[in-house]
Design an enzyme around this catalytic site. Structure first.
Site, PDB file in Angstrom:
ATOM      1  N   TYR A 168       0.823  -1.198   0.000  1.00 48.69           N
ATOM      2  CA  TYR A 168       0.000   0.000   0.000  1.00 48.69           C
ATOM      3  C   TYR A 168       0.869   1.264   0.000  1.00 48.69           C
ATOM      4  O   TYR A 168       1.468   1.603   1.017  1.00 48.69           O
ATOM      5  CB  TYR A 168      -0.909   0.015   1.239  1.00 48.69           C
ATOM      6  N   LYS A 193      -1.039  -8.010  -2.750  1.00 51.44           N
ATOM      7  CA  LYS A 193      -2.396  -7.459  -2.602  1.00 51.44           C
ATOM      8  C   LYS A 193      -2.331  -5.957  -2.811  1.00 51.44           C
ATOM      9  O   LYS A 193      -1.601  -5.257  -2.099  1.00 51.44           O
ATOM     10  CB  LYS A 193      -2.910  -7.791  -1.207  1.00 51.44           C
TER      11      LYS A 193
HETATM   12  P1  FBP Z   1     -11.312  -4.627   2.838  1.00 50.15           P
HETATM   13  O1  FBP Z   1     -11.763  -5.500   1.698  1.00 50.15           O
HETATM   14  O2  FBP Z   1     -12.323  -4.577   3.938  1.00 50.15           O
HETATM   15  O3  FBP Z   1     -10.886  -3.267   2.330  1.00 50.15           O
HETATM   16  O4  FBP Z   1     -10.050  -5.334   3.455  1.00 50.15           O
HETATM   17  C1  FBP Z   1      -8.832  -5.284   2.784  1.00 50.15           C
HETATM   18  C2  FBP Z   1      -7.759  -4.698   3.656  1.00 50.15           C
HETATM   19  O5  FBP Z   1      -6.492  -4.759   3.046  1.00 50.15           O
HETATM   20  C3  FBP Z   1      -7.676  -5.321   5.038  1.00 50.15           C
HETATM   21  O6  FBP Z   1      -6.902  -6.480   5.015  1.00 50.15           O
HETATM   22  C4  FBP Z   1      -7.120  -4.204   5.844  1.00 50.15           C
HETATM   23  O7  FBP Z   1      -7.548  -4.210   7.156  1.00 50.15           O
HETATM   24  C5  FBP Z   1      -7.694  -2.995   5.201  1.00 50.15           C
HETATM   25  O8  FBP Z   1      -8.021  -3.329   3.882  1.00 50.15           O
HETATM   26  C6  FBP Z   1      -6.732  -1.847   5.225  1.00 50.15           C
HETATM   27  O9  FBP Z   1      -7.432  -0.714   4.864  1.00 50.15           O
HETATM   28  P2  FBP Z   1      -6.747   0.714   4.842  1.00 50.15           P
HETATM   29  O10 FBP Z   1      -6.730   1.105   3.397  1.00 50.15           O
HETATM   30  O11 FBP Z   1      -7.669   1.561   5.637  1.00 50.15           O
HETATM   31  O12 FBP Z   1      -5.384   0.599   5.432  1.00 50.15           O
END
Ligand code: FBP
Length: 246
Positions: free
Chosen positions: A142, A172
């Site tokens: 991310y 992911k």
């Molecule tokens: P969701 O499908 O609910 O978005 O989950 C995916 C995820 O990667 C989770 O594993 C993690 O808790 C969340 O999204 C992280 O979200 P953020 O973008 O707020 O950090």
């Protein structure tokens, strides 16, 4: 290469993500979804290829489901209360995760954070440990930080590529908005499979559209949470996604 057989079906993946209780807090949960048993049952009934949780949930709730749905343990995490630079601390070791029944482990790297170097280093060690034990690793990649535009769709291909460069078996990423952008991320990831996160709750139709785009772009699937267990009928959407992705 480490086998992904235990957490995929014909190279495709539908993971039920349930680490939001730590990442976002109870604001994401309701009477039902606050109960891990409910989520593990959903994982089984919805034919998810694995359920993703933190170690505390695995330790207290996974045992009755261990032959019913595969387990992925998320090794690091952070709360939404922290105001410091994006950083996700390691909370569980690879051996600990395996002892709790995990057949794969996950780890988040916030690319572009001032603490990116620490997370990259830790992630590299986790890949080495997990692969030595023949356990696949999923990288939550991310891009995040003060100077990062998270909405920039081109960043997702970079994120996918970093995952591949570091030896992740699955990366992911956030859905970059179009089939073309996702296909480019998939191409950049090479032999590393790409799954998309679901994001905060959105319209049912939008999730179905994203699932079709995932298929069309050659990505492996979804690692999705809120858009399953926050929907009115989680099993209905799970079955629909199953049909499209698997
Ligand atoms: P969701 O499908 O609910 O978005 O989950 C995916 C995820 O990667 C989770 O594993 C993690 O808790 C969340 O999204 C992280 O979200 P953020 O973008 O707020 O950090």
């Amino acid at each position: 290469m480490v086998s992904l057989q235990k957490i995929t079906k014909n190279g495709r993946a539908l993971f039920l993500a349930y680490d939001q209780g730590l990442e976002h807090g109870p604001v994401d949960l309701n009477d039902k979804s606050a109960m891990p048993e409910y989520i593990f049952n959903l994982g089984v009934m919805g034919k998810f290829t694995a359920v993703i949780v933190h170690k505390g949930i695995a330790e207290k709730y996974y045992h009755p489901y261990q032959f019913k749905v595969p387990l992925i343990i998320k090794l690091n995490g952070k709360t939404s209360l922290s105001q410091s630079a994006p950083f996700s601390a390691q909370l569980c070791g690879v051996d600990e995760a395996i002892a709790l029944g995990a057949v794969a482990v996950g780890y988040t790297v916030y690319l572009g954070s001032p603490r990116e170097d620490e997370m990259l280093g830790t992630f590299a060690n986790i890949v080495a440990q997990a692969h030595a034990r023949k356990i696949p690793v999923i990288a939550w990649m991310y891009p995040r930080g003060e100077h990062i535009d998270e909405a920039d769709p081109n960043l997702q291909a970079y994120a996918a590529r970093v995952g591949a460069e570091l030896g992740a078996d699955i990366v992911k990423i956030k859905y970059p908005g179009t089939i073309e952008k996702l296909a480019w991320a998939v191409h950049c990831a090479g032999k590393t499979l790409v799954v998309c996160s679901g994001g905060s709750k959105t319209a049912y139709e939008k999730i179905i559209e994203e699932a079709m785009a995932i298929r069309a772009a050659g990505a492996a699937g979804f690692a999705i949470g809120r858009n399953i267990w926050q929907q009115e009928n989680p099993l209905e959407i799970a079955s629909k996604l199953h049909g499209i992705i698997l």
